[in-house]
Design a protein around this motif. Structure first.
Motif, PDB file in Angstrom:
ATOM      1  N   VAL A 123      -7.611  38.356 -36.220  1.00 56.02           N
ATOM      2  CA  VAL A 123      -7.749  39.808 -36.258  1.00 56.02           C
ATOM      3  C   VAL A 123      -7.323  40.370 -37.610  1.00 56.02           C
ATOM      4  O   VAL A 123      -8.055  41.116 -38.265  1.00 56.02           O
ATOM      5  N   MET A 167     -11.452  35.178 -30.522  1.00 51.84           N
ATOM      6  CA  MET A 167     -10.545  35.940 -31.374  1.00 51.84           C
ATOM      7  C   MET A 167      -9.145  35.349 -31.315  1.00 51.84           C
ATOM      8  O   MET A 167      -8.671  34.938 -30.249  1.00 51.84           O
ATOM      9  N   ALA A 200     -11.222  43.961 -28.517  1.00 52.52           N
ATOM     10  CA  ALA A 200     -12.004  42.805 -28.966  1.00 52.52           C
ATOM     11  C   ALA A 200     -13.108  42.470 -27.971  1.00 52.52           C
ATOM     12  O   ALA A 200     -14.257  42.214 -28.352  1.00 52.52           O
ATOM     13  N   ALA A 202     -16.417  40.171 -28.232  1.00 56.55           N
ATOM     14  CA  ALA A 202     -15.767  38.860 -28.254  1.00 56.55           C
ATOM     15  C   ALA A 202     -15.977  38.172 -26.908  1.00 56.55           C
ATOM     16  O   ALA A 202     -16.064  38.827 -25.861  1.00 56.55           O
ATOM     17  N   TYR A 253     -10.290  35.339 -26.065  1.00 57.81           N
ATOM     18  CA  TYR A 253      -9.171  35.840 -26.857  1.00 57.81           C
ATOM     19  C   TYR A 253      -8.002  34.887 -26.695  1.00 57.81           C
ATOM     20  O   TYR A 253      -7.699  34.467 -25.580  1.00 57.81           O
TER      21      TYR A 253
END
Length: 239
Positions: A51, A76, A89, A94, A97
């Protein structure tokens, strides 16, 4: 598989690259968001985006990728465990994560999920005729018997066995098997294909060379009752 890692913390990035290379992935690393932006038009099987990046952050890169219509799976990475950041995200496109610090076993598992999801698979096992590839153990069996393959041979086999009938040109395979630092020669792919052919002599398929086009995995047609050897091959998956 060919992976682009965008991570500005050098020791973290180097550890990820070393680990993923060891299990057979081809990983390219960018530490700068603006530099990574210029590579988003290239073909990757997976993007791993941090990020917090210099010049252009991971959220911006993700949004740019999705705005261009690319559906490449994106994982991410962040040191922030705030729910709002994870939600942002995911809303931007995305696919998953992962919060730092993380265990490499979890990273591997999440990568496997994203890669098999993008390939339409529901498990870590990839089946092609009498061949089975286990994406988790990075191993393969033929008629249930283990085959001794190098990590790069497994990767090449996984690429072509996931798409029977599709033609893969040499440049595409080179990009997905090697990094620039590997310095592959013009016949590197040919050498790996030749090795696979020897090890897969008993397979119910063949890897064909199509001059000027590339390579294609072609499944053998099932023998008809009373038919002799040498039946024709076809390109649709066996069921």
């Amino acid at each position: 598989m060919r992976i682009l890692l965008v991570e500005d913390t050098a020791d973290v990035a180097e550890a990820i690259v070393t680990h993923l290379n060891r299990i057979g992935h081809t990983v390219e690393w960018e530490s700068n968001g603006a530099h990574a932006s210029r590579r988003l038009s290239e073909s990757y099987d997976l993007l791993i985006l941090d990020v917090m990046l210099p010049q252009q952050d991971g959220f911006s890169l993700l949004q740019q990728l999705r705005t261009r219509g690319h559906h490449t799976p994106v994982l991410m990475l962040t040191a922030c465990a705030e729910v709002e950041e994870r939600v942002r995200a995911l809303d931007l496109g995305a696919d998953d994560y992962l919060v730092k610090p993380f265990d490499f076993r979890e990273l591997d598992a999440r990568i496997r999920v994203l890669l098999r999801r993008s390939g339409g698979e529901s498990t870590n096992l990839l089946h092609c005729a009498n061949l089975s590839i286990d994406r988790k153990s990075r191993s393969a069996t033929l008629d249930g018997q283990p085959i001794e393959l190098t990590r790069r041979e497994v990767t090449l086999l996984e690429i072509i066995a996931a798409r029977p009938g599709r033609i893969f040109n040499k440049d595409e395979l080179m990009d997905r098997l090697f990094t620039v630092d590997d310095n592959p020669s013009a016949n590197s792919v040919e050498q790996y294909v030749a090795r696979l052919r020897k090890k897969l002599a008993a397979a119910a398929f063949e890897i064909r060379t199509l001059r000027g086009l590339g390579y294609q995995l072609v499944l053998h047609a099932p023998a008809e009752p009373g038919a002799g050897a040498g039946t024709a091959a076809h390109t649709s998956p066996l069921h």
